[in-house]
Design a protein around this motif. Structure first.
Motif, short mmCIF file in Angstrom:
data_model
loop_
_atom_site.label_atom_id
_atom_site.label_comp_id
_atom_site.label_asym_id
_atom_site.label_seq_id
_atom_site.Cartn_x
_atom_site.Cartn_y
_atom_site.Cartn_z
N THR A 21 -30.75 -29.78 -36.31
CA THR A 21 -31.74 -30.86 -36.22
C THR A 21 -31.09 -32.20 -35.91
O THR A 21 -31.53 -32.92 -35.03
N TYR A 22 -30.03 -32.53 -36.66
CA TYR A 22 -29.46 -33.87 -36.55
C TYR A 22 -28.13 -33.92 -35.80
O TYR A 22 -27.58 -34.99 -35.59
N ASN A 54 -21.33 -35.55 -31.30
CA ASN A 54 -22.18 -34.49 -31.86
C ASN A 54 -23.60 -34.58 -31.33
O ASN A 54 -24.24 -33.55 -31.07
N LEU A 55 -24.12 -35.78 -31.17
CA LEU A 55 -25.47 -35.94 -30.64
C LEU A 55 -25.53 -35.55 -29.18
O LEU A 55 -26.55 -35.06 -28.70
N ASP A 56 -24.42 -35.77 -28.44
CA ASP A 56 -24.39 -35.38 -27.03
C ASP A 56 -24.44 -33.86 -26.87
O ASP A 56 -25.05 -33.35 -25.94
N ILE A 57 -23.77 -33.15 -27.75
CA ILE A 57 -23.74 -31.68 -27.61
C ILE A 57 -24.85 -30.99 -28.41
O ILE A 57 -24.93 -29.77 -28.42
N LEU A 58 -25.71 -31.77 -29.04
CA LEU A 58 -26.80 -31.20 -29.84
C LEU A 58 -27.73 -30.33 -28.99
O LEU A 58 -28.09 -29.23 -29.38
N GLU A 59 -28.12 -30.84 -27.82
CA GLU A 59 -29.02 -30.08 -26.95
C GLU A 59 -28.38 -28.76 -26.53
O GLU A 59 -29.03 -27.72 -26.46
#
Length: 153
Positions: A21-22, A54-59
């Motif tokens: 999620t995050y 981490n947010l860049d690879i979240l998708e």
């Protein structure tokens, strides 16, 4: 040292729901207050940079997880479908109807399981059949092959 992050539920893709999620693992307030190995080597600048990565690879993580779910569903479907035997009846064959589906006679522990025989008058492409009684009276509605059984006399 509190190791609750090791005991959190993980999915089949080895990721926690929080990280999917995050984009990062959760930290307990106690871990921030007490200087643990997990937070000892983190400085604010590096932490912010790691969070952006981490947010860049979240998708990408979510996509990988979704593909894993689809593969699991296909494997489950294949496993289930290998046990299914297709039933096909031809026009003019005699079949028995499942009493549970027709509810023609009272059900119960000692009630009959099958009712009939009936004759197939029409076979549709989607596995449904139109039936008639032995006297030639049309039985209402179509019947799925799951609720029919070949009658041998």
């Amino acid at each position: 040292m509190l190791r609750s992050y090791k005991s959190t539920p993980r999915t089949s893709m080895k990721e926690t729901p929080f990280s999917l999620t995050y984009g990062t693992e959760a930290m307990l307030p106690m871990e921030v207050a007490v200087n643990t190995l997990r937070v000892a080597n983190k400085d604010e600048e590096r932490n912010a940079q790691d969070l952006r990565i981490n947010l860049d690879i979240l998708e990408e993580k979510r996509e990988k997880f979704g593909m894993g779910q689809v593969a699991y569903k296909h494997a489950t479907e294949r496993y289930y479908n290998q046990r299914i035997k297709e039933k096909a009846f031809r026009v003019g064959e005699y079949v028995l109807r499942k009493n549970e589906a027709s509810r023609a006679q009272p059900q119960g522990k000692l009630g009959p399981t099958w009712e009939g025989p009936c004759r197939v008058t029409e076979a549709n492409k989607n596995g449904t059949y139109v039936l008639e009684t032995m006297e030639g009276r049309q039985i209402p509605r179509t019947w799925n092959a799951r609720n029919l059984k070949k009658y041998f006399f």
